[in-house]
Scaffold this motif. Structure first.
Motif, PDB file in Angstrom:
ATOM      1  N   MET B   1     -24.616 -11.416  20.335  1.00 52.27           N
ATOM      2  CA  MET B   1     -23.447 -12.295  20.297  1.00 52.27           C
ATOM      3  C   MET B   1     -23.272 -12.897  18.903  1.00 52.27           C
ATOM      4  SD  MET B   1     -22.796 -15.679  22.585  1.00 52.27           S
ATOM      5  CE  MET B   1     -23.047 -14.781  24.105  1.00 52.27           C
ATOM      6  N   ASP B   2     -22.026 -12.914  18.412  1.00 51.64           N
ATOM      7  CA  ASP B   2     -21.807 -13.647  17.166  1.00 51.64           C
ATOM      8  C   ASP B   2     -20.610 -14.577  17.345  1.00 51.64           C
ATOM      9  OD1 ASP B   2     -19.274 -12.430  16.097  1.00 51.64           O
ATOM     10  OD2 ASP B   2     -20.487 -10.619  16.336  1.00 51.64           O
ATOM     11  N   THR B   3     -20.436 -15.485  16.395  1.00 49.07           N
ATOM     12  CA  THR B   3     -19.422 -16.536  16.600  1.00 49.07           C
ATOM     13  C   THR B   3     -17.994 -16.021  16.490  1.00 49.07           C
ATOM     14  OG1 THR B   3     -19.579 -17.121  14.291  1.00 49.07           O
ATOM     15  CG2 THR B   3     -20.905 -18.425  15.827  1.00 49.07           C
ATOM     16  N   SER B   4     -17.811 -14.753  16.015  1.00 49.74           N
ATOM     17  CA  SER B   4     -16.444 -14.233  15.925  1.00 49.74           C
ATOM     18  C   SER B   4     -15.813 -14.143  17.320  1.00 49.74           C
ATOM     19  CB  SER B   4     -16.443 -12.860  15.263  1.00 49.74           C
ATOM     20  OG  SER B   4     -17.180 -11.956  16.056  1.00 49.74           O
ATOM     21  N   GLU B   5     -16.652 -14.073  18.346  1.00 51.73           N
ATOM     22  CA  GLU B   5     -16.150 -14.049  19.724  1.00 51.73           C
ATOM     23  C   GLU B   5     -15.345 -15.296  20.065  1.00 51.73           C
ATOM     24  OE1 GLU B   5     -18.782 -13.555  22.985  1.00 51.73           O
ATOM     25  OE2 GLU B   5     -19.782 -11.865  22.040  1.00 51.73           O
ATOM     26  N   PHE B   6     -15.627 -16.371  19.355  1.00 56.47           N
ATOM     27  CA  PHE B   6     -14.990 -17.649  19.681  1.00 56.47           C
ATOM     28  C   PHE B   6     -13.658 -17.840  18.952  1.00 56.47           C
ATOM     29  CE2 PHE B   6     -19.518 -18.323  20.498  1.00 56.47           C
ATOM     30  CZ  PHE B   6     -19.446 -18.680  21.835  1.00 56.47           C
ATOM     31  N   GLY B   7     -13.258 -16.840  18.140  1.00 60.20           N
ATOM     32  CA  GLY B   7     -11.974 -16.893  17.449  1.00 60.20           C
ATOM     33  C   GLY B   7     -11.844 -18.149  16.609  1.00 60.20           C
ATOM     34  N   ARG B   8     -10.683 -18.825  16.778  1.00 62.04           N
ATOM     35  CA  ARG B   8     -10.439 -20.029  15.974  1.00 62.04           C
ATOM     36  C   ARG B   8     -11.372 -21.169  16.373  1.00 62.04           C
ATOM     37  NH1 ARG B   8      -7.162 -24.423  17.338  1.00 62.04           N
ATOM     38  NH2 ARG B   8      -6.401 -24.423  19.473  1.00 62.04           N
ATOM     39  N   PHE B   9     -12.156 -20.941  17.445  1.00 62.57           N
ATOM     40  CA  PHE B   9     -13.083 -21.972  17.896  1.00 62.57           C
ATOM     41  C   PHE B   9     -14.509 -21.723  17.408  1.00 62.57           C
ATOM     42  CE2 PHE B   9      -9.666 -21.863  21.002  1.00 62.57           C
ATOM     43  CZ  PHE B   9      -9.268 -23.193  20.978  1.00 62.57           C
ATOM     44  N   SER B  10     -14.698 -20.756  16.472  1.00 63.42           N
ATOM     45  CA  SER B  10     -16.064 -20.424  16.062  1.00 63.42           C
ATOM     46  C   SER B  10     -16.750 -21.609  15.378  1.00 63.42           C
ATOM     47  CB  SER B  10     -16.069 -19.195  15.160  1.00 63.42           C
ATOM     48  OG  SER B  10     -15.276 -19.445  14.028  1.00 63.42           O
ATOM     49  N   ASP B  11     -16.061 -22.253  14.440  1.00 63.06           N
ATOM     50  CA  ASP B  11     -16.686 -23.407  13.784  1.00 63.06           C
ATOM     51  C   ASP B  11     -16.905 -24.560  14.758  1.00 63.06           C
ATOM     52  OD1 ASP B  11     -16.903 -22.084  11.465  1.00 63.06           O
ATOM     53  OD2 ASP B  11     -15.175 -23.002  10.472  1.00 63.06           O
ATOM     54  N   PRO B  12     -15.878 -24.928  15.544  1.00 60.80           N
ATOM     55  CA  PRO B  12     -16.116 -25.978  16.542  1.00 60.80           C
ATOM     56  C   PRO B  12     -17.261 -25.627  17.491  1.00 60.80           C
ATOM     57  CG  PRO B  12     -13.785 -25.603  16.332  1.00 60.80           C
ATOM     58  CD  PRO B  12     -14.458 -24.551  15.509  1.00 60.80           C
ATOM     59  N   ALA B  13     -17.361 -24.334  17.855  1.00 64.10           N
ATOM     60  CA  ALA B  13     -18.440 -23.929  18.775  1.00 64.10           C
ATOM     61  C   ALA B  13     -19.800 -24.200  18.147  1.00 64.10           C
ATOM     62  CB  ALA B  13     -18.300 -22.447  19.121  1.00 64.10           C
ATOM     63  N   LEU B  14     -19.907 -23.866  16.879  1.00 64.81           N
ATOM     64  CA  LEU B  14     -21.177 -24.092  16.168  1.00 64.81           C
ATOM     65  C   LEU B  14     -21.491 -25.588  16.083  1.00 64.81           C
ATOM     66  CD1 LEU B  14     -23.406 -22.628  14.614  1.00 64.81           C
ATOM     67  CD2 LEU B  14     -22.050 -22.933  12.539  1.00 64.81           C
ATOM     68  N   MET B  15     -20.450 -26.360  15.809  1.00 68.71           N
ATOM     69  CA  MET B  15     -20.643 -27.822  15.716  1.00 68.71           C
ATOM     70  C   MET B  15     -21.077 -28.386  17.071  1.00 68.71           C
ATOM     71  SD  MET B  15     -17.354 -28.979  13.530  1.00 68.71           S
ATOM     72  CE  MET B  15     -16.845 -28.125  12.074  1.00 68.71           C
ATOM     73  N   ILE B  16     -20.489 -27.878  18.141  1.00 62.85           N
ATOM     74  CA  ILE B  16     -20.854 -28.368  19.484  1.00 62.85           C
ATOM     75  C   ILE B  16     -22.306 -28.017  19.779  1.00 62.85           C
ATOM     76  CG2 ILE B  16     -20.444 -27.987  21.969  1.00 62.85           C
ATOM     77  CD1 ILE B  16     -17.453 -27.648  21.254  1.00 62.85           C
ATOM     78  N   LEU B  17     -22.681 -26.775  19.462  1.00 62.84           N
ATOM     79  CA  LEU B  17     -24.067 -26.359  19.715  1.00 62.84           C
ATOM     80  C   LEU B  17     -25.039 -27.227  18.903  1.00 62.84           C
ATOM     81  CD1 LEU B  17     -23.728 -22.455  19.708  1.00 62.84           C
ATOM     82  CD2 LEU B  17     -24.116 -23.936  21.677  1.00 62.84           C
ATOM     83  N   ALA B  18     -24.675 -27.477  17.655  1.00 60.27           N
ATOM     84  CA  ALA B  18     -25.549 -28.302  16.803  1.00 60.27           C
ATOM     85  C   ALA B  18     -25.629 -29.727  17.349  1.00 60.27           C
ATOM     86  CB  ALA B  18     -25.014 -28.301  15.374  1.00 60.27           C
ATOM     87  N   SER B  19     -24.505 -30.212  17.847  1.00 65.35           N
ATOM     88  CA  SER B  19     -24.489 -31.567  18.407  1.00 65.35           C
ATOM     89  C   SER B  19     -25.369 -31.643  19.658  1.00 65.35           C
ATOM     90  CB  SER B  19     -23.043 -31.964  18.736  1.00 65.35           C
ATOM     91  OG  SER B  19     -23.025 -33.184  19.416  1.00 65.35           O
ATOM     92  N   LEU B  20     -25.241 -30.636  20.522  1.00 67.67           N
ATOM     93  CA  LEU B  20     -26.017 -30.641  21.772  1.00 67.67           C
ATOM     94  C   LEU B  20     -27.500 -30.355  21.526  1.00 67.67           C
ATOM     95  CD1 LEU B  20     -23.589 -28.916  24.311  1.00 67.67           C
ATOM     96  CD2 LEU B  20     -24.048 -31.347  24.008  1.00 67.67           C
ATOM     97  N   ALA B  21     -27.802 -29.791  20.344  1.00 63.01           N
ATOM     98  CA  ALA B  21     -29.220 -29.577  19.999  1.00 63.01           C
ATOM     99  C   ALA B  21     -29.939 -30.932  19.913  1.00 63.01           C
ATOM    100  CB  ALA B  21     -29.331 -28.823  18.683  1.00 63.01           C
TER     101      ALA B  21
END
Lengths: 324, 102
Positions: B1-21
């Motif tokens: 899986m890579d973040t390109s799957e999340f389209g325009r939400f790839s950066d927000p997805a990463l930020m959410i994952l980092a936040s939930l970490a």
């Protein structure tokens, strides 16, 4: 001003999405909806959610969307059937005590059309009862356990029925002379239908129609709140699982076809009656000695609208059932 | 899986994952955490667009709702994904910095 938009913004999202996220998203908007840019962001998010659903990206939402479509189909057909019943009872009221009934005894085509209407009514009723039974049992089960807030809604049809029965009892007491109301005759004769009697019967029609509408809306709301696709029942000690909405689809098709056949038979019945007795069409043989033409137009219009609505609902649910 | 799957939400997805970490959070707490962490304020539509995709992909998990607010936590799969992704970013960052200094 922006805060006032909050309830509408959540509604921009697809139903399946709202079923999953609406309460928490609404709670978030309550805290963070400050600027027009937030509104634009929500708007874009809603478009994205719709596109996700259309592309079938999200399996859970897609399944929920299919279930919603199927449920809406069942509800549309049910509401259309209730509307059709009102039209059918009006037809009976129109034919009752009119020259149309004696005519049927001498006119086999007219009698055949009437028989088709009656048979269609029986088939549609059976289809609705059979298709709706698992759904009704599931709803009762849920309302008595986890969905108690809907208990009040389920009481609406009960109270509507009681109101109709009470009104009928009142009419019976007036008719038997046990209750006397100034301006209302216990028994009316042709050509002597006082305003008081008209108002009393119009009141009954109003109670009946309002009760039917309120009951339909209440049932619609309860069914909409029940997010269950399948339920397990126990009969003769053996469990069996029913996909309640899918199960109701075929009976909904049968009920809709019955409505179409009844509509055609009603048109034929009116056509045959009016060609044999033209004076009926121009006269006042409707309930409470009102214009036959108005009743004819009203009955046929209501039946047509209900039949179209039922088939529209079926078309909407067919794709969901096929893909489900 | 890579973040390109999340389209325009790839950066927000990463930020959410980092936040939930850093622990389980509900939507508004995530927004505040992400803003404090990156200086970026995610809009509510963007946040839930990414959140729904992350949940669908099993990278985060919804917990029982606290009244109307529902907290989310990182799943094991989400933690593995975040670790791998940040490691690859780290490589790019250190390589890029080295080249700039050379």
């Amino acid at each position: 001003m922006i805060k006032k938009l909050r309830p509408w913004l959540t509604r921009l999202y697809p139903r399946a999405w709202r079923d999953r996220y609406a309460p928490e998203f609404d709670a978030l908007l309550e805290q963070c909806l400050h600027s027009p840019l937030d509104v634009v962001d929500v708007f874009l998010g809603a478009i994205d959610a719709h596109l996700q659903l259309l592309n079938g990206e999200n399996v859970t939402w897609r399944m929920m969307n299919m279930l919603n479509k199927l449920r809406t189909t069942i509800l549309i057909v049910f509401a259309a059937y209730i509307g059709f019943i009102i039209a059918g009872l009006s037809l009976v009221g129109l034919a009752d005590d009119s020259p149309m009934i004696p005519l049927m005894k001498t006119n086999p085509s007219l009698a055949a059309a009437w028989t088709i209407i009656q048979a269609g009514a029986v088939v549609a009723l059976l289809a609705i009862v059979i298709g709706g039974t698992p759904l009704v049992l599931t709803i009762f089960r849920r309302v008595l356990t986890s969905q108690r807030r809907d208990l009040g809604l389920l009481l609406v049809p009960v109270f509507s029925f009681l109101a109709i029965m009470l009104y009928l009892g009142f009419i019976f007491l007036v008719g038997s002379g046990r209750i006397q109301i100034p301006g209302v005759l216990p028994a009316v004769q042709p050509g002597n239908f006082p305003l008081g009697n008209r108002l009393m019967l119009a009141g009954f029609a109003l109670v009946f129609v309002l009760g039917a509408i309120a009951s339909t809306l209440a049932v619609w709301k309860v069914v909409s709140n029940t997010d269950i696709e399948q339920e397990t029942f126990h009969t003769l000690g053996r469990p069996f699982t029913v996909k309640i909405h899918s199960f109701a689809f075929i009976p909904a098709v049968i009920a809709s076809i019955s409505m179409l056949i009844m509509l055609i038979a009603t048109l034929a019945w009116f056509g045959l009656t009016f060609s044999a007795l033209p004076q009926v069409f121009t006269g006042s043989f409707g309930p409470w000695q009102t214009s036959t033409q108005i009743w004819f137009i009203g009955i046929v219009a209501l039946m047509t609208v209900c039949t179209i609505a039922a088939f529209f609902g079926l078309a909407r649910g067919r794709s969901a059932r096929n893909s489900g | 899986m890579d973040t390109s799957e999340f389209g325009r939400f790839s950066d927000p997805a990463l930020m959410i994952l980092a936040s939930l970490a850093g622990g389980e959070k509900h939507g508004y707490a995530m927004m505040e955490d992400i803003q404090a962490m990156t200086g970026v304020r995610l809009g509510p539509g963007t946040l839930y667009g990414a959140l729904s995709r992350l949940e669908q992909d099993g990278l985060i998990e919804a917990l029982p709702a606290d009244e109307r607010r529902r907290p989310y936590k990182l799943t094991t799969q989400g933690a593995v994904f975040l670790r791998q992704y940040l490691a690859s970013l780290k490589k790019i960052v250190s390589l890029g910095l080295k080249r700039l200094e050379a």
